[in-house]
Design an enzyme around this catalytic site. Structure first.
Site, mmCIF file in Angstrom:
data_model
loop_
_atom_site.group_PDB
_atom_site.id
_atom_site.type_symbol
_atom_site.label_atom_id
_atom_site.label_comp_id
_atom_site.label_asym_id
_atom_site.label_seq_id
_atom_site.Cartn_x
_atom_site.Cartn_y
_atom_site.Cartn_z
ATOM 1 N N ASP A 268 0.864 -1.185 0.000
ATOM 2 C CA ASP A 268 0.000 0.000 0.000
ATOM 3 C C ASP A 268 0.906 1.243 0.000
ATOM 4 O O ASP A 268 2.138 1.148 0.118
ATOM 5 C CB ASP A 268 -0.976 -0.017 1.181
HETATM 6 C C1 NOJ Z 1 -4.068 3.880 0.218
HETATM 7 C C2 NOJ Z 1 -5.256 2.987 0.241
HETATM 8 O O1 NOJ Z 1 -5.246 2.221 1.428
HETATM 9 C C3 NOJ Z 1 -5.355 2.051 -0.941
HETATM 10 O O2 NOJ Z 1 -6.588 1.401 -0.896
HETATM 11 C C4 NOJ Z 1 -5.180 2.797 -2.208
HETATM 12 O O3 NOJ Z 1 -5.313 1.931 -3.298
HETATM 13 C C5 NOJ Z 1 -3.818 3.450 -2.185
HETATM 14 N N1 NOJ Z 1 -3.766 4.403 -1.089
HETATM 15 C C6 NOJ Z 1 -3.480 4.161 -3.476
HETATM 16 O O4 NOJ Z 1 -4.174 5.341 -3.564
#
Ligand code: NOJ
Length: 732
Positions: A268
């Site tokens: 993430d």
């Molecule tokens: C953080 C989020 O938890 C995730 O779901 C998302 O895809 C990413 N950021 C990218 O924006």
């Protein structure tokens, strides 16, 4: 294993490419850059993003959505970098790209997998025209805590329902073949347990017992692997002490070795670095080591792989072959997407913005709306309605109708509820008055001006659209209080004092605590954030063009204190007493038993999982089974007759649950195992047959094995998790 010549050819191509790559170029493939986000690239001493791409030091890009810029960056990668490896452009496209569909939780409320699949396919078509080939969706975290803002992004509280939607949505994004230029690589996230945040606050710890992890949180991921999901994202969460970005046990041993997932795993956003803050890693070097040992292939945005992996190889902590393995999976994904042959955007502009697409958005929105109260069948509105007043901060807000994660939504394609009812009233010659009264969802209520009061008084019906704006849910937007914000609540109370015929439409990204809404409304329609066509969907339902057929994908609590509340709870040694639901919340009971209860509230949810009203009534009868004693290899065949006994044609969602009565460990009271949404005409009886493999009753037993235990079971069939017919059967 390579099964045919094409596989062998592909593998040779990728191996020979890897053979030509420097270690920096390999690490480049493992780095996902957030272009123009002014990120840490500076720390890596890079002149700018373009030169990074030119050097082959970035493999994928997040958050670039401008088609021309995408083409420009791709051209640099393909034509100016040493090996010409194309980039993949990724984006959080969660419930539509330009055309916005209902939020995922609302899609789950439709219980219509076919429509969700179609919506995902339309989304893929639109996004690929822009040059995006990878979406960070679906979010398949089983969510039982509506305080958590991201409950909006998932498909609710039940593992089976979430798994079913995961598979449908993946099919929709990825299509038959990823190499189709209009297909989008899906990403199941967040592996795993991210939704179980201790107190509903985002990024908090998730202490999930191992058995619950296996039986509740992991199944949707296994289902998505079975559906061929191209990628998986590791979560931010500290799962029982081990942050998911360095969780070797689950990412490597389970996902790779046991499930044989050979797609790409991405971290993430900055999550590898965050393992340092979580106290799990000393520094970036250790974080990089733990993540790569867990076989996370791509690091999103942070630079631990870039900065430390070379050193880790030199110092003998890891072998180059581990890096090659990750790079092979990344190149494989690019190859599957056809990017080596056709790196540029899909050019099929002719297919976007069609009536077909808008109709899917409309139908999905319509089928996701849930009727929760309808005194004296007040809805649908009758032909004698001559004057309507529309009130509320959400009645005419395009942004808020779209919901969270709709940053690429085309505002011009949104038809708000007010716009839609206005044209309907014009056509039907109904007098319409509109005043938002509150300019937005969060302000306090002062007063209603005299003109509006007069309109409210004279109206046959007052439609009040209240709830949450788009930024009251989604990532990091968690709430401790789930009631309607006070200003809206007071406004509603005031309106109900003036005119009793209040229909309240709730726009929200989660179950709210709606006690005050219920008491001040004759009818309540829960509309979630229904997307671009949501306004029209609400109008259609209110005027009876179709009958409400949304059913709750998540239980509605009476108060925050009941959370987490979910239907598949275990049995109690001291079950709560069956108190009348009318016990007032907040009052103290005098005669509490030695049972699992609250002093001040009924233990039951306000509305159970699977619940939703209709403009008609359905009668369930004659549940029958193919056998009463089954073998492990059998399927339980369940037959049921459902009759539409009302005077309106309508969809019904027939739900099948089982109970494993006694186990080597305690078992849920009920578990959803099948469902079907069918259209039943008035007076019509449909006979349904469900075929449920006995093997789907597996759970994690006392020894940690995933088994079906012989013994007594019950099957339940009904219109929600509480109102069901049941029968017993046995597994040998
Ligand atoms: C953080 C989020 O938890 C995730 O779901 C998302 O895809 C990413 N950021 C990218 O924006």
């Amino acid at each position: 294993m390579l099964s045919n010549n094409k596989d062998i050819e592909e593998s040779n191509f990728i191996d020979s490419l890897i053979g030509k790559m420097t270690i920096r170029e390999k690490l480049g493939q493992m780095y996902q850059i957030c272009i123009e986000a002014n990120n840490e690239n500076v720390a890596f001493n890079l002149e700018d993003d373009r030169s990074l791409v030119k050097k082959g030091f970035a493999g994928s890009v997040i958050n670039l959505v401008d088609r021309n810029l995408i083409q420009e960056y791709q051209k640099i990668a393909v034509e100016e970098s040493r090996l010409g490896i194309p980039l993949i452009f990724a984006r959080d496209i969660i419930h539509g790209f330009n055309l916005i569909f209902p939020i995922p939780l609302a899609q789950a409320a439709s219980w219509n997998l076919e429509l969700a699949e179609k919506a995902a396919a339309i989304t893929a078509k639109e996004a690929t025209i822009c040059g995006i080939r990878w979406t960070f969706s679906p979010m398949i975290d089983v969510s039982r805590n509506p305080k958590w803002g991201r409950v909006a992004e998932g498909y609710g509280e039940d593992a089976f329902l979430v798994s079913s939607f995961a598979q449908a949505v993946i099919r929709g994004y990825q299509g038959e073949n990823l190499s189709d230029p209009s297909s989008l690589a899906a990403c199941s996230k967040h592996f795993v347990g991210y939704s179980a945040t201790e107190d509903g606050r985002d990024y908090n710890v998730t202490p999930i017992p191992p058995r619950e992890l296996n039986d509740v949180y992991l199944p949707p991921f296994l289902s998505s692997v079975k559906a061929g999901v191209a990628t998986i994202m590791a979560g931010f969460n500290d799962l029982d002490g081990i942050p998911m970005s360095g969780n070797k046990e689950l990412l490597k041993k389970l996902l790779r070795d046991e499930w044989n997932f050979d797609g790409v795993v991405v971290s993430d956003f900055n999550s590898i670095t965050e393992m340092i803050f979580q106290g799990f890693c000393q520094d970036g070097k250790e974080a990089a080591l733990k993540s790569i040992e867990s076989e996370i292939d791509i690091e999103m945005v942070s630079l631990n792989y870039m900065n430390f992996i070379e050193k880790l190889i030199e110092e003998g902590y890891i072998d180059t072959e581990l890096v090659n393995k990750c790079v092979r999976r990344i190149l494989n994904l690019k190859h599957k997407l056809g990017l080596f042959k056709n790196p540029y955007s899909n050019n099929n502009f002719t297919e976007i913005n069609s009536d077909f697409d808008n109709n899917v958005a409309l139908e999905l929105a319509e089928q996701s709306l849930i009727l929760l109260k309808n005194n004296a069948s007040f809805l649908p509105l009758k032909d004698d309605v001559q004057k309507i007043t529309v009130i509320g901060p959400l009645a005419d807000s395009k942004i808020d109708q779209m919901g969270c994660w709709s940053m690429d939504g085309d505002i011009d394609r949104v038809v708000t509820f007010y716009e839609s009812i206005k044209s309907y009233c014009l056509e039907q010659n109904i007098e319409l008055y509109y005043d938002s009264i509150l300019p937005d969802c969060r302000v306090s209520f002062e007063t209603i001006d005299d003109v509006t009061v007069e309109h409210i008084r004279r109206s046959d019906v007052v439609i009040v659209v209240v709830g949450e704006d788009s930024l009251m849910n989604g990532e990091k937007h968690c709430r401790a209080y789930l009631s309607l914000p006070l200003g809206q609540s007071k406004m509603l109370e005031k309106i109900a004092e003036i005119n009793k015929n209040v229909v309240t439409v709730v726009y929200a990204g989660r179950p709210l605590i709606i006690k005050d809404i219920l008491s001040n409304s004759t009818s309540v329609l829960y509309a979630w954030h229904p997307g671009s066509m949501g306004g029209k969907a609400v109008t259609n339902i209110l005027f009876g063009k179709s009958s409400p057929s949304g059913r709750l994908p998540i239980s509605f609590p009476r108060a925050e204190g009941q959370i987490p509340i979910y239907y598949s709870h275990k049995n109690y040694g001291r079950p709560p007493l069956e108190r009348p639901i009318s016990v007032n919340d907040g009052d103290f009971h005098n005669s509490i038993g030695w049972t699992s209860e609250y002093l001040d509230i009924n233990h039951k949810p306000l509305f159970p999982f699977g619940y939703g009203m209709s403009y008609t009534k359905f009668e369930y009868s004659e549940i029958k089974l193919n056998k009463i004693i089954l073998d492990i290899d059998d399927s339980l065949e369940v037959y049921i007759n459902v009759k539409n006994v009302g005077s309106v044609d309508s969809y019904e969602v027939i739900q099948v649950y089982i109970t494993d009565v006694v186990g080597s460990v305690t078992r849920p009271q009920k578990e959803l195992k099948a469902f079907e949404k069918v259209f039943i005409k008035q007076e019509e009886i449909v006979q349904l047959k469900f075929s449920i493999p006995v093997k789907s009753f597996k759970f994690t037993d006392i020894n940690g094995d995933f088994v079906v235990e012989p013994g007594q079971f019950k099957v339940w069939v009904g219109s929600n998790s509480e109102e069901c017919l049941n029968m017993e059967f046995y597994v040998k």
